[in-house]
Design a protein around this motif. Structure first.
Motif, PDB file in Angstrom:
ATOM      1  N   SER A  48       0.924  -1.104   0.025  1.00 22.53           N
ATOM      2  CA  SER A  48      -0.049   0.016   0.121  1.00 22.53           C
ATOM      3  C   SER A  48       1.017   1.290  -0.056  1.00 22.53           C
ATOM      4  CB  SER A  48      -0.887   0.043   1.153  1.00 22.53           C
ATOM      5  OG  SER A  48      -1.546   1.142   1.307  1.00 22.53           O
ATOM      6  N   ASN A  49       0.228   2.369  -0.530  1.00 21.54           N
ATOM      7  CA  ASN A  49       1.207   3.506  -0.457  1.00 21.54           C
ATOM      8  C   ASN A  49       1.028   4.397   0.848  1.00 21.54           C
ATOM      9  OD1 ASN A  49       1.912   3.579  -3.099  1.00 21.54           O
ATOM     10  ND2 ASN A  49       0.057   4.396  -3.964  1.00 21.54           N
ATOM     11  N   VAL A  50       0.028   3.925   1.709  1.00 20.68           N
ATOM     12  CA  VAL A  50      -0.145   4.543   2.871  1.00 20.68           C
ATOM     13  C   VAL A  50       0.698   3.847   3.993  1.00 20.68           C
ATOM     14  CG1 VAL A  50      -2.473   5.597   2.240  1.00 20.68           C
ATOM     15  CG2 VAL A  50      -2.361   3.268   3.598  1.00 20.68           C
ATOM     16  N   ALA A  51       0.842   4.542   5.300  1.00 20.52           N
ATOM     17  CA  ALA A  51       1.272   3.961   6.547  1.00 20.52           C
ATOM     18  C   ALA A  51       0.842   2.577   6.650  1.00 20.52           C
ATOM     19  CB  ALA A  51       1.449   4.717   7.485  1.00 20.52           C
ATOM     20  N   GLY A  52       1.738   1.625   6.958  1.00 19.50           N
ATOM     21  CA  GLY A  52       1.250   0.219   7.158  1.00 19.50           C
ATOM     22  C   GLY A  52       0.176   0.089   8.196  1.00 19.50           C
ATOM     23  N   TYR A  53       0.137   0.606   9.286  1.00 18.03           N
ATOM     24  CA  TYR A  53      -0.752   0.679  10.429  1.00 18.03           C
ATOM     25  C   TYR A  53      -2.071   1.124   9.903  1.00 18.03           C
ATOM     26  CZ  TYR A  53       0.444   5.255  11.427  1.00 18.03           C
ATOM     27  OH  TYR A  53       0.724   6.743  11.286  1.00 18.03           O
ATOM     28  N   PHE A  54      -2.270   2.065   8.743  1.00 16.01           N
ATOM     29  CA  PHE A  54      -3.596   2.677   8.483  1.00 16.01           C
ATOM     30  C   PHE A  54      -3.810   1.955   7.214  1.00 16.01           C
ATOM     31  CE2 PHE A  54      -5.529   6.112   5.892  1.00 16.01           C
ATOM     32  CZ  PHE A  54      -6.861   6.212   6.701  1.00 16.01           C
ATOM     33  N   ALA A  55      -3.203   1.158   6.309  1.00 17.53           N
ATOM     34  CA  ALA A  55      -3.542   0.548   5.146  1.00 17.53           C
ATOM     35  C   ALA A  55      -4.881  -0.135   5.175  1.00 17.53           C
ATOM     36  CB  ALA A  55      -2.550  -0.460   4.676  1.00 17.53           C
ATOM     37  N   ASP A  56      -5.219  -0.963   6.180  1.00 19.34           N
ATOM     38  CA  ASP A  56      -6.448  -1.717   6.254  1.00 19.34           C
ATOM     39  C   ASP A  56      -7.768  -0.585   6.539  1.00 19.34           C
ATOM     40  OD1 ASP A  56      -5.536  -4.280   5.793  1.00 19.34           O
ATOM     41  OD2 ASP A  56      -4.927  -4.314   8.229  1.00 19.34           O
ATOM     42  N   ALA A  57      -7.501   0.436   7.291  1.00 20.54           N
ATOM     43  CA  ALA A  57      -8.570   1.435   7.576  1.00 20.54           C
ATOM     44  C   ALA A  57      -8.646   1.919   6.259  1.00 20.54           C
ATOM     45  CB  ALA A  57      -8.178   2.074   8.644  1.00 20.54           C
ATOM     46  N   ALA A  58      -7.816   2.479   5.541  1.00 18.82           N
ATOM     47  CA  ALA A  58      -7.884   3.228   4.230  1.00 18.82           C
ATOM     48  C   ALA A  58      -8.723   2.571   3.339  1.00 18.82           C
ATOM     49  CB  ALA A  58      -6.474   3.440   3.530  1.00 18.82           C
ATOM     50  N   GLU A  59      -8.551   1.136   3.163  1.00 19.70           N
ATOM     51  CA  GLU A  59      -8.990   0.306   2.192  1.00 19.70           C
ATOM     52  C   GLU A  59     -10.767   0.275   2.533  1.00 19.70           C
ATOM     53  OE1 GLU A  59      -8.386  -1.525  -0.519  1.00 19.70           O
ATOM     54  OE2 GLU A  59      -6.197  -1.173  -0.552  1.00 19.70           O
ATOM     55  N   LEU A  60     -10.871   0.149   3.958  1.00 18.71           N
ATOM     56  CA  LEU A  60     -12.479   0.042   4.367  1.00 18.71           C
ATOM     57  C   LEU A  60     -13.102   1.053   4.171  1.00 18.71           C
ATOM     58  CD1 LEU A  60     -11.722  -2.233   7.636  1.00 18.71           C
ATOM     59  CD2 LEU A  60     -12.796  -2.749   5.199  1.00 18.71           C
TER      60      LEU A  60
ATOM     61  N   VAL B 158       1.888  13.731   2.452  1.00 16.35           N
ATOM     62  CA  VAL B 158       0.853  14.533   2.090  1.00 16.35           C
ATOM     63  C   VAL B 158       0.154  14.070   0.795  1.00 16.35           C
ATOM     64  CG1 VAL B 158       0.632  16.863   1.818  1.00 16.35           C
ATOM     65  CG2 VAL B 158       2.108  16.372   3.310  1.00 16.35           C
ATOM     66  N   HIS B 159       0.919  13.961  -0.150  1.00 16.27           N
ATOM     67  CA  HIS B 159       0.333  13.614  -1.404  1.00 16.27           C
ATOM     68  C   HIS B 159      -0.583  12.414  -1.561  1.00 16.27           C
ATOM     69  CE1 HIS B 159      -0.069  13.201  -5.879  1.00 16.27           C
ATOM     70  NE2 HIS B 159       0.129  11.772  -5.733  1.00 16.27           N
ATOM     71  N   THR B 160      -0.305  11.452  -0.786  1.00 21.22           N
ATOM     72  CA  THR B 160      -0.921  10.235  -0.411  1.00 21.22           C
ATOM     73  C   THR B 160      -2.371  10.717   0.333  1.00 21.22           C
ATOM     74  OG1 THR B 160       0.726   8.697  -0.454  1.00 21.22           O
ATOM     75  CG2 THR B 160      -1.288   7.808   0.586  1.00 21.22           C
ATOM     76  N   ARG B 161      -2.410  11.496   1.319  1.00 21.10           N
ATOM     77  CA  ARG B 161      -3.526  11.981   2.067  1.00 21.10           C
ATOM     78  C   ARG B 161      -4.624  12.829   1.329  1.00 21.10           C
ATOM     79  NH1 ARG B 161      -2.320  14.098   8.145  1.00 21.10           N
ATOM     80  NH2 ARG B 161      -1.300  12.228   8.050  1.00 21.10           N
ATOM     81  N   MET B 162      -3.889  13.498   0.328  1.00 20.55           N
ATOM     82  CA  MET B 162      -4.690  14.430  -0.509  1.00 20.55           C
ATOM     83  C   MET B 162      -5.448  13.692  -1.597  1.00 20.55           C
ATOM     84  SD  MET B 162      -4.439  17.530   0.458  1.00 20.55           S
ATOM     85  CE  MET B 162      -4.472  16.728   2.107  1.00 20.55           C
ATOM     86  N   GLU B 163      -4.917  12.661  -2.075  1.00 26.37           N
ATOM     87  CA  GLU B 163      -5.276  11.438  -3.128  1.00 26.37           C
ATOM     88  C   GLU B 163      -6.589  10.829  -2.488  1.00 26.37           C
ATOM     89  OE1 GLU B 163      -2.338   8.881  -4.504  1.00 26.37           O
ATOM     90  OE2 GLU B 163      -2.344   9.968  -6.307  1.00 26.37           O
TER      91      GLU B 163
ATOM     92  N   VAL C 288       9.965  12.432   1.710  1.00 26.56           N
ATOM     93  CA  VAL C 288       9.262  11.511   2.412  1.00 26.56           C
ATOM     94  C   VAL C 288       7.905  12.397   3.129  1.00 26.56           C
ATOM     95  CG1 VAL C 288       9.089  10.234   4.796  1.00 26.56           C
ATOM     96  CG2 VAL C 288      11.246  10.244   3.038  1.00 26.56           C
ATOM     97  N   ILE C 289       7.994  13.680   3.624  1.00 28.85           N
ATOM     98  CA  ILE C 289       7.049  14.195   3.874  1.00 28.85           C
ATOM     99  C   ILE C 289       5.808  14.565   2.825  1.00 28.85           C
ATOM    100  CG2 ILE C 289       6.069  16.632   5.001  1.00 28.85           C
ATOM    101  CD1 ILE C 289       7.516  14.665   7.101  1.00 28.85           C
ATOM    102  N   GLU C 290       6.451  14.907   1.763  1.00 27.01           N
ATOM    103  CA  GLU C 290       5.600  15.192   0.558  1.00 27.01           C
ATOM    104  C   GLU C 290       4.909  14.097   0.170  1.00 27.01           C
ATOM    105  OE1 GLU C 290       4.851  18.197  -0.584  1.00 27.01           O
ATOM    106  OE2 GLU C 290       5.833  18.798   1.436  1.00 27.01           O
ATOM    107  N   GLY C 291       5.699  12.889   0.152  1.00 19.54           N
ATOM    108  CA  GLY C 291       4.995  11.581  -0.199  1.00 19.54           C
ATOM    109  C   GLY C 291       3.693  11.303   0.592  1.00 19.54           C
TER     110      GLY C 291
END
Length: 276
Positions: A84-96, A140-145, A135-138
């Protein structure tokens, strides 16, 4: 329970995992309920994995491999399916969140789906002060998407309860906060499926002060809760615990200002950050 459906096993790693799990289960002569009982989960949960509606879990995959005699087959597929492109601990929640019909949150910061780029950058930088700019911009970009979820024709109802303290702390400075609160007010006023309530300081102690929580409800699956701090998150699926979080969320909504009064408070707070 999700009914078996025809999936293209080669569409992506998750559908391949689901197809392989179904094949191994049927070869073993087990129903979804029977398999679930043997690995200490529900048959519904097994069905969600087979239907590729939930990201597979490594620990459960290990248990399934051991029970079904499949070596490390499901574990390897799990690692592929969990990329996933998001933090590992958040990936499941992002999918849901993409599958939810209702998202309810209690937060002490603005929810990620409603953050401006500058606000998201300031929060991310505060949590990772020594990280490289890229890293920070990555992050931020994922969150905006992810915010495009709100523009989907099947967008969930998003009902956020935000603590009043979040309107007072100058995250990123006055200009960033003024922009963020103005954007939050605009989203609350213009999107009928976005409801925002402010939990006032006068409400006193509440679980939202200890950690943020997000309740996700689905049309054909049990509700889940995601809790998060600055560096970790946890997906809660145990029904009794989910119900406890749901009760806390309902109490927060009851104690919060009405949506109309909340919008007025957000607009007022935004003006306080505008430099004369």
């Amino acid at each position: 329970m999700p009914q078996p459906k025809e999936l293209d096993p080669y569409a992506n790693p998750r559908t391949f995992y689901g197809a392989e799990l179904r094949r191994l289960r049927e070869t073993a002569g087990l129903s979804q309920n029977q398999l679930g009982e043997r690995v200490f989960c529900s048959g519904t949960y097994i069905g969600l994995f087979e239907a590729a509606e939930r990201r597979p879990q490594l620990e459960l995959s290990r248990a399934l491999d051991e029970l079904l005699g499949s070596g490390e087959h499901l574990q390897r597929l799990c690692l592929l399916a969990r990329k996933s492109n998001v933090a590992g601990y958040f990936a499941d929640a992002a999918e849901l969140q993409l599958q939810a019909s209702f998202i309810g949150s209690c937060t002490s910061v603005v929810l990620g789906l409603l953050q401006t780029e500058a606000y998201a950058r300031a929060l991310t930088r505060s949590a990772h002060p020594f990280a490289a700019k890229e890293v920070i911009e990555g992050h931020v970009h994922t969150r905006m998407e992810r915010a495009c979820l709100l523009d989907s024709p099947t967008a969930p109802v998003l009902w956020m309860v935000i603590h009043e303290a979040a309107l007072l702390v100058p995250v990123g400075g006055n200009a960033v906060m003024a922009e963020q609160l103005a954007y939050l007010a605009e989203q609350a006023a213009s999107r009928p499926r976005v409801v925002t309530q402010v939990l006032p300081l006068s409400a006193g102690a509440h679980p939202v002060l200890q950690a943020s929580m997000t309740l996700m409800q689905f049309t054909e699956a049990p509700a889940v809760v995601y809790t998060e701090s600055a560096y970790s998150g946890q997906l809660v699926e145990e029904p009794l615990l989910v119900e406890q979080y749901r009760s806390a969320y309902d109490l927060a909504r009851a104690a919060a200002l009405s949506p109309e009064a909340s919008l007025d408070r957000i607009v007022s707070a935004a003006k306080e950050f505008v430099t004369p």
